[in-house]
Design a protein around this motif. Structure first.
Motif, PDB file in Angstrom:
ATOM      1  N   ARG A  50       9.788 -14.426  21.179  1.00 50.91           N
ATOM      2  CA  ARG A  50       8.441 -13.957  21.768  1.00 50.91           C
ATOM      3  C   ARG A  50       7.626 -14.848  22.362  1.00 50.91           C
ATOM      4  NH1 ARG A  50       3.546 -11.507  17.579  1.00 50.91           N
ATOM      5  NH2 ARG A  50       2.533 -10.671  19.275  1.00 50.91           N
ATOM      6  N   SER A  51       7.695 -16.126  22.004  1.00 49.29           N
ATOM      7  CA  SER A  51       6.864 -17.201  22.577  1.00 49.29           C
ATOM      8  C   SER A  51       7.492 -17.472  24.032  1.00 49.29           C
ATOM      9  CB  SER A  51       6.968 -18.622  21.889  1.00 49.29           C
ATOM     10  OG  SER A  51       8.181 -18.933  21.742  1.00 49.29           O
ATOM     11  N   ASP A  52       9.013 -17.324  24.223  1.00 48.70           N
ATOM     12  CA  ASP A  52       9.622 -17.541  25.533  1.00 48.70           C
ATOM     13  C   ASP A  52       9.207 -16.461  26.450  1.00 48.70           C
ATOM     14  OD1 ASP A  52      11.002 -19.557  24.549  1.00 48.70           O
ATOM     15  OD2 ASP A  52      12.827 -18.797  24.305  1.00 48.70           O
ATOM     16  N   ARG A  53       8.863 -15.348  25.880  1.00 52.32           N
ATOM     17  CA  ARG A  53       8.289 -14.164  26.834  1.00 52.32           C
ATOM     18  C   ARG A  53       6.899 -14.202  27.521  1.00 52.32           C
ATOM     19  NH1 ARG A  53      10.235 -10.674  22.891  1.00 52.32           N
ATOM     20  NH2 ARG A  53       8.112  -9.762  22.760  1.00 52.32           N
ATOM     21  N   ILE A  54       6.316 -15.008  26.294  1.00 54.87           N
ATOM     22  CA  ILE A  54       4.693 -15.237  26.631  1.00 54.87           C
ATOM     23  C   ILE A  54       4.822 -16.103  27.676  1.00 54.87           C
ATOM     24  CG2 ILE A  54       2.652 -16.219  25.854  1.00 54.87           C
ATOM     25  CD1 ILE A  54       3.215 -14.459  23.305  1.00 54.87           C
ATOM     26  N   ALA A  55       5.678 -17.202  27.836  1.00 57.94           N
ATOM     27  CA  ALA A  55       5.547 -18.234  28.590  1.00 57.94           C
ATOM     28  C   ALA A  55       6.107 -17.784  29.963  1.00 57.94           C
ATOM     29  CB  ALA A  55       6.424 -19.350  27.934  1.00 57.94           C
ATOM     30  N   ALA A  56       7.047 -17.035  29.957  1.00 51.69           N
ATOM     31  CA  ALA A  56       7.738 -16.571  31.222  1.00 51.69           C
ATOM     32  C   ALA A  56       6.607 -15.586  31.943  1.00 51.69           C
ATOM     33  CB  ALA A  56       8.791 -15.635  30.991  1.00 51.69           C
ATOM     34  N   ARG A  57       5.909 -14.795  31.012  1.00 52.62           N
ATOM     35  CA  ARG A  57       4.666 -14.067  31.671  1.00 52.62           C
ATOM     36  C   ARG A  57       3.814 -14.873  32.303  1.00 52.62           C
ATOM     37  NH1 ARG A  57       3.391  -8.722  29.739  1.00 52.62           N
ATOM     38  NH2 ARG A  57       5.436  -8.647  30.186  1.00 52.62           N
ATOM     39  N   LEU A  58       3.391 -16.161  31.643  1.00 50.59           N
ATOM     40  CA  LEU A  58       2.376 -16.887  32.150  1.00 50.59           C
ATOM     41  C   LEU A  58       2.730 -17.557  33.339  1.00 50.59           C
ATOM     42  CD1 LEU A  58       0.899 -18.580  28.665  1.00 50.59           C
ATOM     43  CD2 LEU A  58      -0.421 -16.996  30.325  1.00 50.59           C
TER      44      LEU A  58
END
Length: 112
Positions: A50-58
């Motif tokens: 989930r944190s990897d997806r948030i970083a990718a979105r940012l």
């Protein structure tokens, strides 16, 4: 009294503790049945995903904003310098590369 074990969604890692036994995850819409979900600790890989997806979105948002900034700066530059053709050409190159990077990041984000 002991605290309930976290029950993360199998798709996004959202904590389903306290929700109905069966239903949809409020975060991603995945169907779940708590009877079949194992209990896990918060430091599990689903939270990391989930944190990897948030970083990718940012990252994707930052690239899009940088591309927009290059477009605005190029437009302003072409209005104030005598050789407009060169400014427009450089702006087009930077914007093209920015769009390419943004789209690549967006499609990579979908895989994570």
């Amino acid at each position: 009294m002991h605290a309930a074990e976290p029950r993360p969604c199998p798709r996004c890692g959202y904590d389903l503790t306290g929700l109905a036994r069966r239903g949809r995850c409020p975060e991603c819409g995945q169907f779940y049945d708590l009877a079949y979900l194992p209990t896990r600790s918060p430091d599990n890989e689903s939270f990391s995903r989930r944190s990897d997806r948030i970083a990718a979105r940012l990252r994707t948002i930052a690239l899009a904003l940088l591309t927009l900034f290059a477009l605005i700066c190029g437009g302003l530059l072409s209005a104030y310098i005598p050789n407009r053709d060169r400014a427009i050409a450089y702006t087009a190159i930077f914007v093209f590369l920015g769009l390419l990077a943004t789209l690549t990041s967006y499609f990579y984000e979908k895989d994570t």
